[in-house]
Design a protein around this motif. Structure first.
Motif, PDB file in Angstrom:
ATOM      1  N   MET A   1       5.186   1.017  -9.184  1.00  0.00           N
ATOM      2  CA  MET A   1       5.335  -0.436  -9.269  1.00  0.00           C
ATOM      3  C   MET A   1       6.130  -0.989  -8.084  1.00  0.00           C
ATOM      4  SD  MET A   1       3.545  -1.306 -11.774  1.00  0.00           S
ATOM      5  CE  MET A   1       3.991  -3.009 -11.856  1.00  0.00           C
ATOM      6  N   ARG A   2       7.178  -0.264  -7.658  1.00  0.00           N
ATOM      7  CA  ARG A   2       7.933  -0.701  -6.487  1.00  0.00           C
ATOM      8  C   ARG A   2       7.066  -0.648  -5.233  1.00  0.00           C
ATOM      9  NH1 ARG A   2      11.946   2.854  -5.410  1.00  0.00           N
ATOM     10  NH2 ARG A   2      11.457   4.197  -7.155  1.00  0.00           N
ATOM     11  N   MET A   3       6.206   0.382  -5.148  1.00  0.00           N
ATOM     12  CA  MET A   3       5.296   0.488  -4.018  1.00  0.00           C
ATOM     13  C   MET A   3       4.336  -0.708  -4.006  1.00  0.00           C
ATOM     14  SD  MET A   3       2.213   3.159  -3.382  1.00  0.00           S
ATOM     15  CE  MET A   3       1.418   2.428  -4.795  1.00  0.00           C
ATOM     16  N   ASN A   4       3.804  -1.057  -5.164  1.00  0.00           N
ATOM     17  CA  ASN A   4       2.888  -2.196  -5.259  1.00  0.00           C
ATOM     18  C   ASN A   4       3.596  -3.509  -4.910  1.00  0.00           C
ATOM     19  OD1 ASN A   4       0.432  -3.476  -5.842  1.00  0.00           O
ATOM     20  ND2 ASN A   4       1.177  -4.002  -7.886  1.00  0.00           N
ATOM     21  N   GLU A   5       4.828  -3.673  -5.358  1.00  0.00           N
ATOM     22  CA  GLU A   5       5.580  -4.888  -5.028  1.00  0.00           C
ATOM     23  C   GLU A   5       5.844  -4.991  -3.532  1.00  0.00           C
ATOM     24  OE1 GLU A   5       9.014  -4.555  -7.479  1.00  0.00           O
ATOM     25  OE2 GLU A   5       7.940  -5.086  -9.316  1.00  0.00           O
ATOM     26  N   ARG A   6       6.186  -3.874  -2.909  1.00  0.00           N
ATOM     27  CA  ARG A   6       6.446  -3.892  -1.468  1.00  0.00           C
ATOM     28  C   ARG A   6       5.162  -4.154  -0.687  1.00  0.00           C
ATOM     29  NH1 ARG A   6       8.940   0.642   2.596  1.00  0.00           N
ATOM     30  NH2 ARG A   6       8.867  -0.720   4.378  1.00  0.00           N
ATOM     31  N   PHE A   7       4.065  -3.548  -1.135  1.00  0.00           N
ATOM     32  CA  PHE A   7       2.771  -3.767  -0.493  1.00  0.00           C
ATOM     33  C   PHE A   7       2.409  -5.252  -0.513  1.00  0.00           C
ATOM     34  CE2 PHE A   7      -1.927  -3.810  -0.644  1.00  0.00           C
ATOM     35  CZ  PHE A   7      -2.203  -3.091   0.506  1.00  0.00           C
ATOM     36  N   GLY A   8       2.614  -5.903  -1.657  1.00  0.00           N
ATOM     37  CA  GLY A   8       2.321  -7.331  -1.775  1.00  0.00           C
ATOM     38  C   GLY A   8       3.286  -8.180  -0.986  1.00  0.00           C
ATOM     39  N   ALA A   9       4.569  -7.793  -0.955  1.00  0.00           N
ATOM     40  CA  ALA A   9       5.569  -8.577  -0.227  1.00  0.00           C
ATOM     41  C   ALA A   9       5.336  -8.529   1.283  1.00  0.00           C
ATOM     42  CB  ALA A   9       6.964  -8.061  -0.556  1.00  0.00           C
ATOM     43  N   LYS A  10       4.793  -7.439   1.786  1.00  0.00           N
ATOM     44  CA  LYS A  10       4.530  -7.300   3.218  1.00  0.00           C
ATOM     45  C   LYS A  10       3.182  -7.893   3.620  1.00  0.00           C
ATOM     46  CE  LYS A  10       8.174  -4.807   4.219  1.00  0.00           C
ATOM     47  NZ  LYS A  10       9.185  -5.192   5.159  1.00  0.00           N
ATOM     48  N   GLY A  11       2.444  -8.456   2.652  1.00  0.00           N
ATOM     49  CA  GLY A  11       1.144  -9.045   2.964  1.00  0.00           C
ATOM     50  C   GLY A  11       0.022  -8.031   3.004  1.00  0.00           C
ATOM     51  N   GLY A  12       0.187  -6.924   2.326  1.00  0.00           N
ATOM     52  CA  GLY A  12      -0.833  -5.875   2.340  1.00  0.00           C
ATOM     53  C   GLY A  12      -2.150  -6.303   1.731  1.00  0.00           C
ATOM     54  N   ASN A  13      -2.105  -7.135   0.703  1.00  0.00           N
ATOM     55  CA  ASN A  13      -3.346  -7.596   0.084  1.00  0.00           C
ATOM     56  C   ASN A  13      -4.154  -8.441   1.059  1.00  0.00           C
ATOM     57  OD1 ASN A  13      -2.764  -6.393  -2.395  1.00  0.00           O
ATOM     58  ND2 ASN A  13      -1.536  -8.139  -3.027  1.00  0.00           N
ATOM     59  N   GLN A  14      -3.493  -9.308   1.796  1.00  0.00           N
ATOM     60  CA  GLN A  14      -4.196 -10.140   2.775  1.00  0.00           C
ATOM     61  C   GLN A  14      -4.768  -9.285   3.913  1.00  0.00           C
ATOM     62  OE1 GLN A  14      -5.137 -12.970   2.246  1.00  0.00           O
ATOM     63  NE2 GLN A  14      -3.576 -14.503   1.884  1.00  0.00           N
ATOM     64  N   LEU A  15      -3.979  -8.319   4.369  1.00  0.00           N
ATOM     65  CA  LEU A  15      -4.453  -7.459   5.454  1.00  0.00           C
ATOM     66  C   LEU A  15      -5.658  -6.630   5.035  1.00  0.00           C
ATOM     67  CD1 LEU A  15      -1.041  -6.253   6.885  1.00  0.00           C
ATOM     68  CD2 LEU A  15      -2.654  -7.824   7.955  1.00  0.00           C
ATOM     69  N   SER A  16      -5.603  -6.044   3.839  1.00  0.00           N
ATOM     70  CA  SER A  16      -6.727  -5.223   3.392  1.00  0.00           C
ATOM     71  C   SER A  16      -7.958  -6.079   3.145  1.00  0.00           C
ATOM     72  CB  SER A  16      -6.354  -4.435   2.138  1.00  0.00           C
ATOM     73  OG  SER A  16      -6.028  -5.307   1.078  1.00  0.00           O
ATOM     74  N   ALA A  17      -7.781  -7.296   2.634  1.00  0.00           N
ATOM     75  CA  ALA A  17      -8.927  -8.191   2.443  1.00  0.00           C
ATOM     76  C   ALA A  17      -9.539  -8.572   3.786  1.00  0.00           C
ATOM     77  CB  ALA A  17      -8.497  -9.436   1.679  1.00  0.00           C
ATOM     78  N   GLY A  18      -8.709  -8.834   4.769  1.00  0.00           N
ATOM     79  CA  GLY A  18      -9.221  -9.179   6.094  1.00  0.00           C
ATOM     80  C   GLY A  18      -9.963  -8.033   6.746  1.00  0.00           C
ATOM     81  N   ILE A  19      -9.422  -6.839   6.630  1.00  0.00           N
ATOM     82  CA  ILE A  19     -10.092  -5.665   7.207  1.00  0.00           C
ATOM     83  C   ILE A  19     -11.438  -5.453   6.539  1.00  0.00           C
ATOM     84  CG2 ILE A  19      -9.964  -3.152   7.379  1.00  0.00           C
ATOM     85  CD1 ILE A  19      -6.921  -3.514   7.791  1.00  0.00           C
ATOM     86  N   THR A  20     -11.488  -5.566   5.227  1.00  0.00           N
ATOM     87  CA  THR A  20     -12.744  -5.393   4.504  1.00  0.00           C
ATOM     88  C   THR A  20     -13.751  -6.454   4.913  1.00  0.00           C
ATOM     89  OG1 THR A  20     -11.540  -4.466   2.628  1.00  0.00           O
ATOM     90  CG2 THR A  20     -13.769  -5.244   2.209  1.00  0.00           C
TER      91      THR A  20
END
Length: 133
Positions: free
Chosen positions: A42-61
């Motif tokens: 859960m901490r990993m998921n929170e950090r991933f979201g806080a760093k903008g990981g969801n936006q980056l992965s969506a853009g790459i896809t």
């Protein structure tokens, strides 16, 4: 004149929401307290979201999927130019496709040969592939 309210710091939680009562821990909070590995995920998921990981992965896809079609068009265009000048290579590729089609779907193709037909309808040229026995 409108009334103005100011938040009271003693009722404001860590998310900036003013609450009168503290929330009871939910299922996820209880699992985080119980299992260290779940808390780590859960901490990993929170950090991933806080760093903008969801936006980056969506853009790459998004851009990788969009880049497939121009590359495919380029490959087919180059193949068409090369094969137009080499009829023996085109015939060889057609024979390989026929053999592969017979091996993968013998009931659909039987012993037929896949051929290309071309005919004129007014100003339009119609090209079609057919299976002849």
């Amino acid at each position: 004149m409108s009334t103005r309210t100011t938040p009271q710091d003693r009722y404001t939680d860590e998310y900036g929401i003013e609450r009168v009562n503290k929330d009871e821990p939910g299922l996820v909070d209880k699992l985080r307290d119980k299992h260290d590995w779940f808390d780590h995920l859960m901490r990993m998921n929170e950090r991933f979201g806080a760093k903008g990981g969801n936006q980056l992965s969506a853009g790459i896809t998004y851009f990788s999927v969009l880049s497939i079609f121009p590359i495919a068009m380029l490959v087919f265009g180059i193949a068409g130019v090369i094969l137009a000048g080499n009829p023996e290579v085109l015939t060889d590729i057609q024979n390989r496709i026929n053999d592969a089609a017979r091996e993968s779907r013998p009931a659909a193709v039987d012993d037929g040969t896949i051929t290309r037909s071309t005919w004129q309808t007014g100003r339009n040229t119609v090209r079609a592939w057919s299976v002849e026995e």
